[in-house]
Design a protein around this motif. Sequence first.
Motif, short mmCIF file in Angstrom:
data_model
loop_
_atom_site.label_atom_id
_atom_site.label_comp_id
_atom_site.label_asym_id
_atom_site.label_seq_id
_atom_site.Cartn_x
_atom_site.Cartn_y
_atom_site.Cartn_z
N THR A 1 -24.29 34.01 44.52
CA THR A 1 -24.14 35.13 43.59
C THR A 1 -25.48 35.84 43.40
N VAL A 2 -26.54 35.06 43.22
CA VAL A 2 -27.87 35.66 43.09
C VAL A 2 -28.29 36.30 44.40
N LEU A 3 -28.04 35.63 45.51
CA LEU A 3 -28.45 36.16 46.81
C LEU A 3 -27.77 37.49 47.11
N ALA A 4 -26.53 37.63 46.69
CA ALA A 4 -25.81 38.88 46.94
C ALA A 4 -26.39 40.05 46.17
N ALA A 5 -27.14 39.77 45.10
CA ALA A 5 -27.74 40.84 44.30
C ALA A 5 -29.13 41.24 44.79
N ILE A 6 -29.61 40.63 45.85
CA ILE A 6 -30.93 40.94 46.40
C ILE A 6 -30.78 41.98 47.50
N ASP A 7 -31.57 43.05 47.43
CA ASP A 7 -31.43 44.13 48.40
C ASP A 7 -32.21 43.84 49.68
N GLU A 8 -32.17 44.82 50.60
CA GLU A 8 -32.79 44.60 51.90
C GLU A 8 -34.31 44.49 51.82
N ARG A 9 -34.91 44.96 50.73
CA ARG A 9 -36.36 44.82 50.56
C ARG A 9 -36.75 43.42 50.13
N GLY A 10 -35.77 42.66 49.65
CA GLY A 10 -36.06 41.34 49.12
C GLY A 10 -36.22 41.33 47.62
N TRP A 11 -35.79 42.38 46.94
CA TRP A 11 -35.93 42.49 45.49
C TRP A 11 -34.59 42.22 44.82
N LEU A 12 -34.65 41.55 43.68
CA LEU A 12 -33.46 41.26 42.88
C LEU A 12 -33.18 42.47 41.99
N GLU A 13 -32.10 43.17 42.26
CA GLU A 13 -31.84 44.43 41.56
C GLU A 13 -31.20 44.24 40.19
N SER A 14 -30.49 43.15 39.99
CA SER A 14 -29.71 42.97 38.77
C SER A 14 -30.41 42.04 37.79
N ASP A 15 -30.24 42.32 36.50
CA ASP A 15 -30.68 41.40 35.47
C ASP A 15 -29.78 40.17 35.48
#
Length: 459
Positions: free
Chosen positions: A129-143
């Motif tokens: 679930t956390v991994l799916a919220a990480i974008d292609e840059r490697g940043w976690l977009e969601s709180d």
Amino acid sequence: MPMNAVQQSSNRTTVTPQLARQIRLLGLSAEDLETEVAQWLASNVMLEFDVAEEDAEDDSLDADGEDSASELALDSNWDESYSPMAGGAERFDAPAPVAQPEPQSPMAQLTRDLPLECGSAQQLAAAFTVLAAIDERGWLESDLHELACASGHPTGELVSALALIRKLAPPGFAARDLAESFRLQLDAMADSPAVRDARRLVDAGLERLAGREITTVQRRLRMDDAALAEALACLRRLDPHPGRATTEGAPVYPDVVVAPVDGRWTVTLSEFATPRLRVNPVYARAVEAAGPGQGAMRDQLQEARWLLRGLEQRADTLLRVAHAIFRRQFAFLADGDEALTPLMLREIAGEVGVHESTVSRVTRGKYVATPRGIFELKHFFGAGFGVGCAASNGAARALVRRFISSERPGAPMDDAAIAACLAERGIRVARRTVAKYREAMGIPPARLRGIAQPLALSA
């Protein structure tokens, strides 16, 4: 002759220093050969780089002054059985002489590693679930709190999952912004004044550095010019996008290039497999003119000629082996691994006219650049699956990967189903063999791919 004397004959080959050197050269990778050549140049004054082809002397490679061929085109039998331009295939340019290993995406690595690290299905689901919220840059977009509300996982589970992901991933991955990514990367570095000052620059605000307010930041942090320069150099070494595909280990230097030339596939040695050296003609003439009095220099001249001949024999053997391999595996160039046919070392040894151990040395640690990527020559060898089956185990692995990548969402195929699909193509393998191939490629079993697959395919 005494009656008790017994004449014995032996077929044992005497290994001369020249033969031992040739055997050693065959086993060197392109990178190791480069190091070896550098040592030759440092220790033997007779050797030099051959920078001008028109100045080549009789002391170059062959005793008769003729160099070994640097490329072999596919003969007419190839044209009769396969044309690289048929079926609308495009013509490819020759690959770059230096290539990196196949990129490894942190996302793909985590998809492979998380099932091994998580202790329960619940923990694995939270991690994905956390991994799916990480974008292609490697940043976690969601709180994480918002992610918990949307996913139904407790916030504590997601916090633990984030900590595990950061532990397994490259430094800076799964950060919430660039500043946090830089802090995580700096924390992973050995402590030093430059690292501490770089951390202070990050805390002062990266937007100020980007906005050319460096002097203001420097004055506020009371850094002298030398400390500021070292801190900025430290920041420049950081990766702003740690989610990008990275390569592990040293660069791969291809020894052979396979590319179409004028409508035919051509096997060519790269510059890394054929370093251009020659005997210094001025020194050689001086030694010859001096007569027998120059013992040490004459020994160096003889050694230089042996070394050059060893390079020529290595290049010739490598080229003939590579050509023989692609005569057998030319369908790979059009259709990839799924077209690999069974091929054993002894087959190539018999065709080239060398011992099987020689083929093993020539193909170990040697790479070929093709329009499909960079591959170790060993990649093209593999056993088959019995009489009547033209596929190799490499082709079977490629098919396993294709079957899994084309699975319907939510309906992963188990190993028995994949074995049945292979059997339909005439490749009869046991379920445990499919499991072995799958595990070697880092692919989770079906019960875990139901969670991991959507993420793995996007990675």
